[in-house]
Every structure is written in C-alpha cells, then in structure tokens.
Design a protein around this motif. Structure first.
Motif, PDB file in Angstrom:
ATOM      1  N   ILE A  12      -1.841 -10.941  -6.439  1.00 14.32           N
ATOM      2  CA  ILE A  12      -1.699 -11.369  -5.043  1.00 14.32           C
ATOM      3  C   ILE A  12      -0.496 -10.689  -4.390  1.00 14.32           C
ATOM      4  N   TRP A  13       0.604 -10.616  -5.104  1.00  7.31           N
ATOM      5  CA  TRP A  13       1.779  -9.943  -4.549  1.00  7.31           C
ATOM      6  C   TRP A  13       1.511  -8.449  -4.343  1.00  7.31           C
ATOM      7  N   SER A  14       0.735  -7.842  -5.247  1.00  7.17           N
ATOM      8  CA  SER A  14       0.434  -6.418  -5.082  1.00  7.17           C
ATOM      9  C   SER A  14      -0.441  -6.167  -3.859  1.00  7.17           C
ATOM     10  N   LEU A  15      -1.250  -7.137  -3.478  1.00  7.45           N
ATOM     11  CA  LEU A  15      -2.029  -7.002  -2.244  1.00  7.45           C
ATOM     12  C   LEU A  15      -1.157  -7.220  -1.010  1.00  7.45           C
ATOM     13  N   ILE A  16      -0.215  -8.142  -1.131  1.00  7.24           N
ATOM     14  CA  ILE A  16       0.677  -8.421   0.000  1.00  7.24           C
ATOM     15  C   ILE A  16       1.656  -7.273   0.213  1.00  7.24           C
ATOM     16  N   ALA A  17       2.115  -6.660  -0.881  1.00 11.21           N
ATOM     17  CA  ALA A  17       3.211  -5.681  -0.806  1.00 11.21           C
ATOM     18  C   ALA A  17       2.945  -4.542   0.176  1.00 11.21           C
ATOM     19  N   PRO A  18       1.814  -3.842   0.100  1.00 16.29           N
ATOM     20  CA  PRO A  18       1.612  -2.774   1.090  1.00 16.29           C
ATOM     21  C   PRO A  18       1.059  -3.259   2.425  1.00 16.29           C
ATOM     22  N   THR A  19       0.359  -4.400   2.411  1.00 20.05           N
ATOM     23  CA  THR A  19      -0.321  -4.841   3.624  1.00 20.05           C
ATOM     24  C   THR A  19       0.674  -5.228   4.711  1.00 20.05           C
ATOM     25  N   VAL A  20       1.645  -6.055   4.372  1.00 17.83           N
ATOM     26  CA  VAL A  20       2.582  -6.548   5.382  1.00 17.83           C
ATOM     27  C   VAL A  20       3.457  -5.429   5.942  1.00 17.83           C
ATOM     28  N   PRO A  21       4.101  -4.598   5.119  1.00 19.89           N
ATOM     29  CA  PRO A  21       4.884  -3.500   5.720  1.00 19.89           C
ATOM     30  C   PRO A  21       4.019  -2.538   6.534  1.00 19.89           C
TER      31      PRO A  21
END
Length: 953
Positions: free
Chosen positions: A519-528
């Motif tokens: 889940i964090w790996s999906l959030i990591a590039p998406t938000v920036p």
C-alpha cells in the motif's frame, strides 16, 4: 415537594449502598466456599463431572491476583477481604480495568483440568438474570443519579427557602461532593475484588466518585457564573483541576469515569469566558487534557474514551478555525502535532497485535483484513481523522488563515510520518495521501485562496488619443492581468518530503507486513506525482518549464533506482512484486511529466513513445514484468494527446503539404515503434502484452492512414466538418485493406489479435457502409454532385470500388474465417455493386445531380428493371463459376426485387411499349434462369458432386 424528593433520593442512595454491600458479602462467602471445595477435590483426588469442574473453574478464574497470592485458607477464615494487599494490586480490580489473570491462577486452573480429566469445552458465560440486573446493576446507577440529584435539590431548596447564604450553600455542596468521592474511595478499598469483575459497569465506588465530581464541577461553575465569587482564571483552574482529578481517578474506577472527566475537560473552555480569549491557553489546556486522557487509556488499554478525546479535539479545532475572526495558526498547529506525537508515543504507541487480547476461537484472516483492523482500531481511525481534517481546513481556508499553506504541509507530513513509523497506522497512511492531494487541490483551485491567479486591473495603452467611433475620448478599461503568487516551492518541498517518507515507509514495512508495504509503495509515487502535476499545470509554463521538468526527472530517476534497489532483494523475478511495479511505473510517469515540461508538440509525442520503447528494450537487462506494460501506458498517453489535439502541433502550425507533414510523424512513428516493441517481445513469456502492442500498432496504423486522407482531401485543414462520400469511401477502403493485412499476418504468425482484430475491423466497416454509404452520405439524399465525367465519378469511388474490395476480401477469407463472416462480406460487396448500378442508371437519365426531389422518368424506371435482371443473371453466373452459394442467393434476391418492381411499379407507372417490354423481358429472364439451373447445373450434379443442388429436401 422538593424537600420530599431530596429525602427520598438520599434514602434510596443509602438503601442501595447497604443492599449492595450485603450482596457483596454474600458473593464473597460463596466464592470462598467454592475455593474450599476445589482444594478438597484436588487433595482427595476425587473425579468431578466436566460440567461441575467447568463451573468451578469459571468462578475461580474471576478471582484476581489479590486472592491467588494469599496463603492457603485456614479454618478460621472469616472475611474474604482480610489480609494486606498493595495498592497497585487493588487498582487492577476496580471498575473498567482489564481483568489480568495471574500466572498462579492459570497454573491452578490447568491443574484442576488435569485432575478431573475433563474434555476441552468452550465456557459460555451464563445469561444474567433479571433479578441480578435490577438488584446489582440498575440499583447502583439509579442510586448514583439519585445522590447527584439529591445534592442539587438540596442546594435548590436552600436557595428558595433562603436558609443559607450563597457562600455557605456552595461550601456545603462542595463538601457534599468531596464526601461522595471520599465514600467512593472508602467503598473501593473495602469492596471485594470479585464484585469489580462481576459488575464492571455498575461499580458502586465509581458511581459515587462520578456523582461527587459532577457536584464539584457544578459548584465551581455556579460560583463563577451566577455569584461571581470566582474570576475567570480561578474558575478555569478549579474546573480543570476537577476534570484532571476525575481522569486520574478513572485509573481506579474505570473508563466511564474517564469519559466524565474528558467531557468536563472539553466543556470547561466553553463554560468560562474572558474578555481576552487566548488560543494558546485554549489549546494548551485541551492538549494537556488530551494527553492525560491518553495516558490513562494507555495504562488501561481503553479505546472508547481516547476516541472521544480525538473527536473533542477535532471539534474544538474546527470551531476555532471556522468562527474565529483572527486565527492564530501556531497554537492550532502545535495541538495537531501533539495529537500526532501522542498517538505515536503514548496510545496506541508501539502496541502490536500481539499486545492486544484476541477473541477466543479466533481464526486466521486475510492479511489485508488484519491490516485494516489493527490494534486499537477506533483510536487509530479517529486519530487519523482528527489530524487530516485540520490539514484540509488549513488548505481550504488559506486566505483567511495566515500561513495556512505551511500549516497544511506540516500537518500532512506529521500524519504521513505517523503512518510510516507505526505498524498499526494504516488509516493515518491512507488519510495522509488523501489529505495531501485534496489539500493541494484546495490550495490551487479555490477562488480567492491567494494561491491561484490574483488579478489586478491596468489601463491598456491608447493609440495617439484617437477618439472612438462614437466621438468620445478613449477611457482606460480594466483588463484582468494575472499576477501570479504561486507556492510552487512549497508544493515541491511537500512532494519531496512525502516521497522520502513514503520510500522509507516501504523499507520499514517490507520485512514485517507485505500488504502494508504494498500500500505504501502505491502511495509513494502517486501522491508526489499528483502534487507535481497539479503545480505544473496550474503554475508552470506549458511550453518549457525548467524547474518542474528537472524536478520530475529527479523524481523519475529516484523511483527507478528504488525499484532497482528493492528488486535486488528478491530472488523471484517472475512473480508479482508490488513495490517493483509501483516504483517503476511511478518513475516512468515522472519522466513522462518531465517530457511535457521540457518539450512541446510533436517532440513530446515522439519522446513519450521512444521512452516506452526504451522500457521494452530494457527487458534485455531486467526481466521485470512491468517494463513491457510501460509501452502500453505510453501509447495510452499518446492516444490521449491525439484525442486532445488531433493536429499534434496545433492547427496554426500544421503543414498543408499532403502526406509528408507533421501528421505522418505524429501518427506513423508511434505505430512503427509499437510494432517494433511487439516484435521485440516475440519471445516474452507474457503473451497478453504482446497481443496488446500488436493491436495498438494496428490501430495507430489505421489512424495514420485515415488522418492523412482527411488532411489531404480537406486542403490541409483538420476540422469537425462532415466528411464527403469520397472521403468516407477512402476510409472504407483503408479498413478493408487493414482487415486483409491482419488476416495475412495471422496466417504467417498466428495471433488472436490479428485473428479477431481482422473480423472486428471488417464488421465495423460493414456498419459504417450501412450508415454512411447507403444513408448518411448517399448522393440521392444529400444532393452531392457526382462530377462531370460519367463512370469515372463519385459513384465509382463511393460504391463500385468498395464493393469490389469487399468481394475480394470475402474471397480471400473463404476457408480462413467463419462462414457467417464471409457471407456478410460478400453480401456487403453485392449491395454496394447493386447501389452503383442503380445510381449510375439515375445519373444517365438525370445528370450529375441525382437528388430525390427530381422524381423518376418512365424510361429510367424501365431501365432499372433491365439492369437489375441482368445484374442478377451475372451474379448467378459468377456464383456458379466460383461455387459461392452466397452470391447465388444474392442473385436470387436481385431477381426477386426485379419481379416485385415489375409487378408493383412498372405495371402502374409504365405505359405502352415500355410496360410490354418490361414483362416480356422479365419472363424471358426467368425462363432463362430456370433453363440454366435445369440443364447446366443439374446436369453436372451427377459428375462433379455439387452437394447443395442434390441435397434431399
């Protein structure tokens, strides 16, 4: 009446106290008796029935560490609470606490089970009787309420009767509250531990303490509000002291008392008003109260009270930010940080699933379900909401809140750090991502936020003071000119900080919780990426923006490096590894964004496709399953750019040269690169991506041909005008050719894309012919001129050539495609040829304008019958020659149409010799067709085996 009620209330409270004390003594004696029986059975080795042993074990398990630690019971034991016990052990037995079973009790229980040799059973707690509920629980709560009302009524009676002065009345009420709290503590010290476990939600000490706290709180408020004995500072201090004391006593009396103290704490600032309210005092007090509540919750592992504390803090922050005229953001921000730090260090803190009691008989659950139900889930969820909503309010109210944008960034990062550092913080992680993106959108998009374009008015320059057309002097007109005040640097800092925390979170969670790391790996590039894209498209120069471009390049390289670093720790390259997919796709997306920032027009389109092709060829170095799919993503992005701007470079910059213009490169080169990528993946284990790239290459090739045709036939202009019949016919011929090419490729290198794609393309072209050639663009309906030259005119291009093409395609598809598909192609070709002959007849009689409003001539009507009959005979001969049943059936259909026309139309519209010739010709043709079938086809049926003619009916 009030006097009677007061006396009744006090009497009822005393009666309840005595009755409960008597019940406690009886229960204590019963438990001690059961303990003696268990000890006797263990000593004598007597076997006890399983049911009896279970009941005894259940009763003994309710005894706390105070009794288990005592010496063996002597004969002269007379009081169940006799003996010296430490205060810490007694606190464990009070209302609301966790019933901690000591090791000695567990050993004794296991020994008892071995002695009776009973099978393992599930202990079911017996349903409480109505008598027990009334006598042991309701009576306690009603008694507590009665005591509180009694004190209030007594004060009211003294006021109405004028017996005592206000100071004396308030003093007596305060003494009454202190007495109630003292009696509660006395009863707690003298209460048998069994009652604390059996009646946790109806403990007499807790009820008495709560009644005393309410009384003290009310006395303090009345002394301040109604009599003015206390100033704001003194009243606030006393109310806070009562609230904190109540929270502290909740450690001994349970969670309900903590809730009462929390409620008093949250109400104190609202009850005390000053002429100079200070947000520092407000949020300082609320923060201390919140910390005290969470400290008590950590000790006793509570969830309800800390969740309510989060809700209270959120409510106060929302009220202050919404209704305060001059917002001071710093104390609010510090309160938000206190919430984040308190959740991370105090409660839930470092707690894990192993630290929390699990329900008996629990079965294994899916890792995602376990992640979404962490320890203290209520505290985690409410805490995340209490942090996310203030952040959004900082962003949405940035115009009215000084430095609200900075406060938003700090609050979001605090929430993200909490989600990254704690294993239970799934909801802080998710809400940090949502708050970051939503907050940036609010910063950028809300009108008047001070972040989007601020407009000022200037006077445009005038030309030599020339008067206007109406003779008036020119005036300065207000023209909005954008004056940018963009927080680009702040947004970039937020993107960098969030990406850093996210990558660190993946590293921290990868060893423990794979689902959380995914889940964090999906959030990591998406938000920036979302933050950077919003900043670029709102504040950047869309033609060339060095700052956003270089930042996107750095982000892309960092995420690709992260994908490489995490992939090296994996030995299985062919399995799905979410961080690898997410980081590689994220890095690719950032590089695509960099291309949009650093390039423009045709260069951007081609560079995106080259980048996708590079990802495909990178499979030679890294066998990552995600790499070929990046090419599909690049094609999707280019398709979106084409849909947004079909000219690639803009209408003004598009060259009018046919074929060799920007469209050939913008559409053709992506098609070539897609085909090259599909060829490169010919040995790739994933067949789906290869088929997808083949389909995309075919689609782009068709788009290239179609767009070049339209560009050339419209004088180098691409607009939304309706195509002509000639242009549509060109599209039809292209699609027919594409279907034939796909069929040939499938025969050479079998592929489901080419196999089914050829049929889909052919079917769509047939639908296009039916809607455009026969109806929408038919010159008979539109009145479009056919041209000066007969035969070599618009009808040749629009009908005869497509008809011949469909016939050839049907012939080529025989024995290679399903029979219904072949028949459909053949009938479409016949229909187009029939339309060409029919419209050519009308052109012969009507000229180059064959519109329907011109009517029909008698010779023209007769000519239709002749041509249709001859065409039917020709199709019959062709169908027999090539052995095509579909063509022979088409000839029969044409002859039938001619017969119907002769009998229904020619009979009524023709006159004289034309009518006679029409029927004579029809009869001759029909007889000829019959002779053809009888003598030629039937004569061959016995030798060449035409099964369809010899088949029995």
């Amino acid at each position: 009446m009030l006097e009677i009620l007061s006396l009744v209330a006090i009497g009822l409270a005393l009666y309840t106290l005595n009755a409960s004390k008597s019940s406690a003594q009886k229960l204590g004696e019963e438990v001690m008796r059961l303990k003696r029986e268990v000890e006797a059975l263990k000593t004598g080795g007597v076997t006890v029935p399983a049911q009896t042993a279970a009941e005894i074990s259940d009763e003994a398990a309710m005894v706390t560490g105070e009794e288990a630690a005592e010496a063996p019971v002597e004969e002269g034991f007379s009081s169940p609470w006799a003996g010296k016990v430490e205060e810490a052990e007694k606190g464990r037995t009070i209302f609301g606490g966790e019933a901690v079973a000591p090791a000695e009790a567990s050993v004794a229980s296991e020994t008892a089970e071995e002695a009776v040799a009973a099978p393992a059973i599930v202990l079911v707690k017996p349903k409480e009787s109505f008598e027990s509920r009334i006598g042991a629980r309701w009576a306690v709560w009603v008694g507590g309420i009665a005591l509180a009302l009694g004190g209030i009524f007594m004060v009211k009676y003294s006021i109405e009767a004028g017996l005592l002065s206000p100071a004396v009345r308030l003093s007596l009420a305060a003494v009454f509250g202190l007495v109630l709290m003292g009696v509660g503590e006395f009863v707690r010290r003298r209460t048998q531990p069994l009652i604390a476990n059996a009646f946790q939600n109806a403990m007499i000490p807790g009820v008495l303490t709560a009644a005393g706290a309410i009384t003290l709180f009310a006395v303090t408020y009345v002394a301040y509000e109604f009599y003015g004995y206390l100033g704001p500072v003194a009243a606030f201090t006393l109310l806070a002291a009562v609230s904190f004391a109540t929270i502290g006593l909740s450690l001994l009396h349970g969670q309900a008392l903590a809730g009462l103290g929390l409620l008093a704490s949250m109400l104190t600032p609202a009850l005390v008003s000053t002429s100079e309210p200070s947000p520092w005092s407000l949020f300082g007090f609320l923060g201390v109260a919140w910390l005290a509540t969470f400290a008590a919750a950590r000790i006793r592992r509570w969830q309800i009270v800390p969740s309510l504390a989060n809700a209270g803090m959120l409510l106060w922050i929302a009220l202050y930010l919404s209704f305060s005229e001059n917002v001071d953001v710093l104390p609010v921000l510090l309160a938000v940080l206190v919430l984040a730090i308190g959740h991370g260090l105090i409660w839930p803190g470092s707690v894990t699933a192993e630290d929390m009691p699990s329900p008996s008989g629990a079965v294994s659950v899916h890792p995602l379900d376990r992640l979404l139900t962490p320890p203290a889930v209520a505290v985690s969820l409410t805490g995340a909401l209490a942090l996310a909503f203030p952040a959004l309010m900082f962003a949405s109210g940035e115009a009215a809140i000084p430095h609200g944008d900075y406060a938003f960034v700090i609050a979001v990062m605090a929430l993200a750090l909490l989600g990254a550092l704690r294993v239970w913080a799934i909801y802080p992680a998710l809400l940090s991502a949502i708050a970051a993106v939503a907050g940036v959108v609010a910063l950028v998009g809300l009108p008047g936020s001070g972040v989007i374009d601020a407009f000022s008015t200037i006077a445009p320059p005038m030309l030599d003071g020339t008067p206007l057309l109406d003779g008036t002097e020119p005036q300065s007109l207000p023209v909005p000119v954008p004056v940018l005040s963009t927080p680009v640097n702040l947004l970039l800092v937020l993107a960098v900080a969030y990406a850093t925390v996210s990558i660190a979170a993946v590293r921290l969670r990868l060893a423990g919780s794979g689902v959380f790391a995914a889940i964090w790996s999906l959030i990591a590039p998406t938000v920036p990426f979302a933050i950077l894209a919003i900043s670029f498209f709102n504040f950047g120069n869309l033609s060339f923006d060095l700052k956003h471009g270089l930042t996107a390049v750095v982000f892309g390289l960092v995420f690709l490096a992260a994908a490489e670093g995490f992939s090296r720790e994996r030995s299985e390259e062919d399995s799905l590894f979410v961080p690898q997919w997410a980081f590689a796709a994220g890095g690719f997306a950032f590089l695509v964004l960099a291309l949009h920032a650093l390039t423009d027009g045709l260069v951007t389109t081609l560079a995106i496709m080259v980048l996708g092709t590079a990802a495909v060829f990178a499979t030679r170095l890294r066998r990552w399953l995600v790499l070929p799919w990046l090419m599909a993503g690049a094609a999707a992005i280019v398709a979106g750019r084409i849909a947004w701007e079909p000219t690639i470079v803009g209408p003004a910059s598009l060259s009018t040269t046919p074929v060799f213009n920007q469209l050939l490169a913008g559409y053709g080169i992506p098609a070539v690169l897609l085909a090259l990528s599909a060829f490169e993946l010919r040995r790739w284990p994933g067949i789906r991506i290869r088929n997808l790239l083949q389909a995309l290459a075919s689609l782009f090739l068709l788009l290239t041909a179609a767009i070049l045709v339209r560009h050339g036939m419209n004088g180098g202009v691409l607009d939304s005008s309706v195509p002509t019949l000639g242009e549509q016919a060109t599209y039809t011929l292209l699609v027919i050719g594409a279907s034939a090419v796909m069929m040939s490729l499938d025969l050479k290198s079998p592929s489901p894309v080419f196999r089914y794609g050829s049929m889909v393309v052919g079917g769509l072209s047939v639908l296009s012919v039916l809607s455009a050639h026969f109806i929408g663009l038919n010159p008979y309906f539109t009145g479009e001129l056919l041209g000066k030259w007969p035969v070599v005119d618009l009808l040749l291009v629009g009908y005869l050539l497509p008809g011949i093409a469909y016939g050839g395609l049907a012939f080529y598809a025989r024995d290679r495609r399903p029979l219904p598909y072949v028949i459909m192609l053949a009938l479409t070709g016949v229909a187009l040829v029939f339309a060409w002959f029919t419209l050519s007849v009308r052109r012969y009689w009507q000229g180059d304008n064959i519109a329907d409003w011109k009517g029909f001539l008698q010779p023209e009507t007769y000519t239709y019958s002749v041509v249709w009959l001859l065409l039917g005979v020709a199709l019959l001969a062709i169908g027999s020659k090539v052995d095509s049943k579909s063509i022979r059936l088409a000839s029969a259909g044409l002859v039938l149409i001619a017969v119907v026309k002769v009998f229904l139309i020619d009979m009524s519209n023709l006159e004289g010799i034309l009518r006679a010739l029409s029927f004579i010709g029809l009869g001759a043709v029909l007889i000829g067709i019959g002779l053809f079938y009888q003598k030629i086809l039937s004569g061959k049926s016995g030798t060449d085996g035409k099964a369809e003619l010899n088949a029995s009916p």
